[in-house]
Design an enzyme around this catalytic site. Structure first.
Site, PDB file in Angstrom:
ATOM      1  CB  SER A 159      63.038  69.660  74.079  1.00 55.79           C
ATOM      2  OG  SER A 159      62.002  69.937  74.986  1.00 55.79           O
ATOM      3  CE  LYS A 188      63.241  67.667  69.453  1.00 53.03           C
ATOM      4  NZ  LYS A 188      63.761  68.100  68.155  1.00 53.03           N
ATOM      5  CE1 TYR A 214      59.749  67.603  70.644  1.00 56.86           C
ATOM      6  CE2 TYR A 214      59.493  68.264  72.942  1.00 56.86           C
ATOM      7  CZ  TYR A 214      59.991  68.502  71.678  1.00 56.86           C
ATOM      8  OH  TYR A 214      60.728  69.635  71.429  1.00 56.86           O
TER       9      TYR A 214
END
Ligand code: UDP
Length: 321
Positions: free
Chosen positions: A115, A143, A139
């Site tokens: 991302s 990644k 989040y």
């Protein structure tokens, strides 16, 4: 055969479809926590959770898997700030189980859904892949950490990977077979279109950002362009060793206000908009430089914001659907 984890989700299902058109055979592995079983229309489907290490190992043993496309993950920034444990357990723990099962089965190729959230607050825009990574939320960290794991696994075990750093995926396949459907819906474009259909006001989270109109700027990219990049990434992996990362972005930013204006243009309807507080974890601007993917994968975006919104609106059946 290609294993697609999270192949019942929004992006995974579009890519499953495109891989089949490109002649690949697939197995979809999905726990249906956010995906929909009816999206697994191509290839085989196994319902299972990556946190179940024995099940993952069994799937890798059962099928002659050549490469894995790994989409299965939780992906909501605000939720990750509120409940980081959910994100670290699933996005990191689940991926480690998957990698362990791949190594045990002798499968050494992974395309990883990463991302633009790995960058955090950019010091230059559009952001190149050489930019430092410093995520602003759990989040983004999940990644970032897996990208690091993949580089280490290549050095140590010869696990080859291509990490694709998505910016803001939007749109739908234009024969209407698939579209974005999250419950609850939090993403901007489907939220605006759903609000319009329901005759409800829509919310803008923050109008006091340091951007030209005060709303957040993002780089929206058509899911069909994303899908095409995965076919190219897979071809790169099948061609030889690598552990690399690419932005999948257009290089052009659109503010929340720009998106609201384009929704009005596409639908011919006025949106009632209310301003709210900023959402936790949102960076003001996130726009990626796609030059490396163009240079090394031969990938180029083909669709505009207008087309993303138009395709999503048709897939939702317009005002009447
Ligand atoms: N956003 C908004 N209203 C909504 C949904 C999103 O103003 O109903 C904003 C959000 O704060 C962010 C941008 O739109 O600045 C894109 O959010 P989205 O959830 O679509 O993607 P993200 O960038 O979080 O992955």
């Amino acid at each position: 055969m290609i294993l697609i984890t999270g192949g019942c989700g929004y992006i995974g299902s579009h890519i499953n479809k495109q891989l089949h058109s490109a002649g690949f055979d697939t197995v979809v592995l999905d726990n249906l926590s956010t995906g929909h079983a009816d999206a697994a229309r191509w290839g085989r489907f196994v319902r299972g959770d990556l946190c179940d290490a024995d099940m993952v190992a069994a799937v890798l043993k059962e099928w002659p898997i050549e490469a894995v496309l790994h989409f299965a993950a939780f992906s909501l920034v605000e939720e990750s700030v509120r409940d980081p444990q959910k994100y670290y357990r699933n996005n990191i723990g689940g991926t480690l189980n998957l990698l362990e099962a791949m190594l045990a089965a002798g499968v050494y190729k992974m395309v990883f859904s990463s991302s633009g959230a790995v960058y955090g607050l950019p010091s230059e825009t559009p952001i190149p892949e050489t930019h430092a990574t410093a995520p602003l939320n759990p989040y983004g960290y999940t990644k970032n950490i897996i990208e690091r794991v993949l580089r280490d696994y290549q050095q140590a075990y010869g696990m080859n990977s291509v990490a694709l750093r998505y910016f803001n995926a939007a749109g739908a396949d234009n024969d209407g077979e698939l579209c974005e459907r999250h419950d609850p819906e939090t993403h901007l474009i489907p939220s605006l279109l759903k609000g319009l259909k329901a005759g409800r006001a829509v919310t803008i989270y923050g109008e006091d950002y340091p951007t030209p109109d005060g709303t957040c700027v993002r780089d929206y990219i058509h899911v069909k362009d994303l899908a095409h990049a995965h076919v190219l990434a897979l071809q790169k992996l099948l061609a030889g060793p690598c552990a690399d990362a690419y932005n999948l972005s257009t290089g052009h930013g659109c503010s929340v206000r720009d998106v609201v204006g384009t929704v009005e243009e596409v639908t011919g309807q006025r949106l009632e908009v209310v301003a709210a507080e900023r959402r936790a974890g949102d960076p003001p601007v996130l726009v990626g430089d796609p030059a490396k993917a163009k240079r090394e994968l031969g990938w180029q975006t083909r669709y505009s914001l207008l087309e993303m919104i138009g395709d999503q609106w048709s897939a939702m059946g317009g005002l009447k659907g």
